[in-house]
Design an enzyme around this catalytic site. Structure first.
Site, mmCIF file in Angstrom:
data_model
loop_
_atom_site.group_PDB
_atom_site.id
_atom_site.type_symbol
_atom_site.label_atom_id
_atom_site.label_comp_id
_atom_site.label_asym_id
_atom_site.label_seq_id
_atom_site.Cartn_x
_atom_site.Cartn_y
_atom_site.Cartn_z
ATOM 1 N N GLY A 1 -0.251 0.798 12.724
ATOM 2 C CA GLY A 1 0.322 0.329 11.465
ATOM 3 C C GLY A 1 -0.433 0.884 10.261
ATOM 4 N N LYS B 1 0.808 -1.227 0.000
ATOM 5 C CA LYS B 1 0.000 0.000 0.000
ATOM 6 C C LYS B 1 0.842 1.280 0.000
ATOM 7 C CE LYS B 1 -4.069 -2.131 2.058
ATOM 8 N NZ LYS B 1 -5.063 -2.121 3.137
ATOM 9 N N ASP C 1 -10.086 2.272 2.357
ATOM 10 C CA ASP C 1 -10.186 1.520 3.622
ATOM 11 C C ASP C 1 -10.951 2.307 4.686
ATOM 12 O OD1 ASP C 1 -8.897 -0.838 2.920
ATOM 13 O OD2 ASP C 1 -6.909 -0.086 3.466
ATOM 14 N N MET D 1 -10.657 -5.280 12.988
ATOM 15 C CA MET D 1 -10.552 -5.123 11.529
ATOM 16 C C MET D 1 -10.223 -6.429 10.824
ATOM 17 S SD MET D 1 -8.965 -1.270 11.336
ATOM 18 C CE MET D 1 -8.410 -1.477 9.689
ATOM 19 N N ALA E 1 -3.085 -0.108 8.541
ATOM 20 C CA ALA E 1 -4.545 -0.021 8.582
ATOM 21 C C ALA E 1 -4.984 1.168 9.422
ATOM 22 C CB ALA E 1 -5.124 -1.320 9.138
HETATM 23 P P1 NDP Z 1 0.627 -3.615 9.907
HETATM 24 O O1 NDP Z 1 1.615 -4.729 9.927
HETATM 25 O O2 NDP Z 1 0.900 -2.408 9.102
HETATM 26 O O3 NDP Z 1 0.411 -3.076 11.425
HETATM 27 C C1 NDP Z 1 0.150 -3.961 12.450
HETATM 28 C C2 NDP Z 1 0.028 -3.206 13.767
HETATM 29 O O4 NDP Z 1 -0.318 -4.162 14.765
HETATM 30 C C3 NDP Z 1 1.301 -2.533 14.239
HETATM 31 O O5 NDP Z 1 0.943 -1.319 14.876
HETATM 32 C C4 NDP Z 1 1.858 -3.528 15.248
HETATM 33 O O6 NDP Z 1 2.668 -2.950 16.216
HETATM 34 C C5 NDP Z 1 0.577 -4.001 15.878
HETATM 35 N N1 NDP Z 1 0.660 -5.283 16.557
HETATM 36 C C6 NDP Z 1 0.833 -6.517 16.011
HETATM 37 N N2 NDP Z 1 0.818 -7.455 16.965
HETATM 38 C C7 NDP Z 1 0.608 -6.828 18.147
HETATM 39 C C8 NDP Z 1 0.490 -7.239 19.495
HETATM 40 N N3 NDP Z 1 0.569 -8.543 19.841
HETATM 41 N N4 NDP Z 1 0.285 -6.304 20.441
HETATM 42 C C9 NDP Z 1 0.189 -4.995 20.115
HETATM 43 N N5 NDP Z 1 0.286 -4.525 18.848
HETATM 44 C C10 NDP Z 1 0.506 -5.431 17.886
HETATM 45 O O7 NDP Z 1 -0.755 -4.307 9.519
HETATM 46 P P2 NDP Z 1 -2.048 -3.568 8.938
HETATM 47 O O8 NDP Z 1 -2.180 -2.306 9.684
HETATM 48 O O9 NDP Z 1 -1.991 -3.552 7.476
HETATM 49 O O10 NDP Z 1 -3.228 -4.589 9.333
HETATM 50 C C11 NDP Z 1 -3.719 -4.646 10.662
HETATM 51 C C12 NDP Z 1 -4.980 -5.509 10.701
HETATM 52 O O11 NDP Z 1 -6.035 -4.886 9.963
HETATM 53 C C13 NDP Z 1 -4.787 -6.907 10.109
HETATM 54 O O12 NDP Z 1 -5.481 -7.831 10.926
HETATM 55 C C14 NDP Z 1 -5.480 -6.791 8.753
HETATM 56 O O13 NDP Z 1 -5.991 -8.040 8.329
HETATM 57 C C15 NDP Z 1 -6.608 -5.834 9.086
HETATM 58 N N6 NDP Z 1 -7.125 -5.114 7.910
HETATM 59 C C16 NDP Z 1 -8.436 -5.330 7.572
HETATM 60 C C17 NDP Z 1 -8.989 -4.677 6.490
HETATM 61 C C18 NDP Z 1 -10.422 -4.950 6.145
HETATM 62 O O14 NDP Z 1 -10.879 -4.509 5.076
HETATM 63 N N7 NDP Z 1 -11.175 -5.626 6.997
HETATM 64 C C19 NDP Z 1 -8.212 -3.731 5.672
HETATM 65 C C20 NDP Z 1 -6.858 -3.552 6.136
HETATM 66 C C21 NDP Z 1 -6.343 -4.232 7.216
HETATM 67 P P3 NDP Z 1 4.261 -2.723 15.923
HETATM 68 O O15 NDP Z 1 4.321 -1.650 14.886
HETATM 69 O O16 NDP Z 1 4.786 -2.338 17.238
HETATM 70 O O17 NDP Z 1 4.785 -4.032 15.391
#
Ligand code: NDP
Length: 277
Positions: free
Chosen positions: A134, A67, A104, A216, A136
């Site tokens: 992150g 993205k 989104d 999400m 999303a």
């Molecule tokens: P990214 O990898 O960009 O970001 C993930 C985020 O989750 C980061 O902030 C990360 O923290 C945090 N994280 C992961 N594991 C943990 C944990 N155990 N405790 C605390 N924080 C955690 O992923 P995306 O933002 O792209 O996606 C996030 C979610 O959104 C996914 O489940 C994806 O499937 C969903 N999504 C759904 C959509 C829909 O249309 N329904 C569209 C887009 C996304 P850190 O940076 O510290 O690692």
């Protein structure tokens, strides 16, 4: 005449429901669409999209991990909401080049508004907690603020990412250890924790007053976040299937000029997920 061609580009992309969603929209609107999956090499997003457009493709949706790259690919031809998100999940191939957008955020807000309306709640004036900082979260922060909440708090485990996300916005940032006594009307999980089956260490008071807790991620079974929210007293829990369908509906509208109905498509996919369990 051949149907106009579209695709979702990602890596991996085999799991994507987007072709099924767009096929359902095509049936419902009577507007034929040829929508496929393209798995691009991790270092080959631009060349894969170039090749698709050179071969007559009209547009692509973009998913993990491309993205941000898609944003750069479109250069200056990106919508204000994509610019604000710094991420593109929609590209239309026009005569003057690739135009990027981000659907989104509107997808999430549309689904939340539907859920809130169903239980007599409202996004405007609500206290929102957005968990995660992150990609999303970047996509949805602006549209959530546009819904005029009373407050919007972003919590994440990496405080520098939270601070970067909320910079120049009225949102406030917190660490997980700073929300223990706070209460919210709407809690949104924008982390990928549910994907890996991790349990977020969220204090239970945040769920006590909540009308909606929204993960999400989507799945056949309630995620651990949804289970924790229900146990904490939240009135309504939901996963991100509706968001997925709503962002696709916005893409379909931008490409074809017709807004498809989404309710029956969400129900169809929900039934399919249940059957696959
Ligand atoms: P990214 O990898 O960009 O970001 C993930 C985020 O989750 C980061 O902030 C990360 O923290 C945090 N994280 C992961 N594991 C943990 C944990 N155990 N405790 C605390 N924080 C955690 O992923 P995306 O933002 O792209 O996606 C996030 C979610 O959104 C996914 O489940 C994806 O499937 C969903 N999504 C759904 C959509 C829909 O249309 N329904 C569209 C887009 C996304 P850190 O940076 O510290 O690692």
């Amino acid at each position: 005449m051949n149907a106009p061609r579209y695709a979702v580009v990602g890596n991996p992309v085999a799991h994507s429901l987007s072709p099924d969603i767009h096929a359902a929209f095509a049936r419902e609107t009577g507007l034929a669409v040829d929508y496929r999956r393209i798995v691009a090499p991790v270092d080959g997003f631009a060349s894969s999209v170039d090749a698709f457009f050179a071969d007559g493709g009209r547009g692509v949706n973009v998913t993990v991990p491309f993205k941000l790259e898609a944003c750069a690919y479109c250069g200056d031809r990106i919508s204000p909401r994509a610019r604000r998100a710094g991420a593109v999940n929609f590209i239309a191939h026009e005569t003057d080049g690739a135009h990027g957008d981000n659907t989104d955020g509107i997808g999430l807000v549309t689904d939340l508004a539907r859920l809130a309306g169903g239980i007599g709640a409202r996004l405007s004036g609500s206290r929102i907690l957005l968990v995660g900082a992150g990609g999303a979260a970047r996509g949805v922060l602006g549209p959530l603020l546009d819904a005029k909440p009373q407050s919007l708090c972003v919590v994440g485990r990496d405080r520098s990412k939270v601070d970067a996300l909320i910079a120049d916005t009225p949102a406030e940032g917190r660490g997980f250890d700073e929300i223990g006594t706070m209460h919210f009307d709407l809690v949104i999980n924008a982390t990928s924790a549910s994907l890996s089956g991790d349990r977020l260490s969220l204090p239970s008071p945040i769920f006590e007053d909540a009308a909606i807790a929204y993960d999400m991620m989507y799945a056949a079974a309630p995620t651990s976040f949804m289970v924790d929210a229900s146990a904490g007293g939240t009135r309504r829990v939901a996963d991100g299937l509706g968001m997925l369908v709503e962002q696709a509906a916005e893409s379909f509208f931008l490409w074809r000029g017709v807004r498809p109905q989404t309710g029956s498509v969400i129900a169809m996919l929900r039934a399919r997920l249940a059957d696959a369990r």
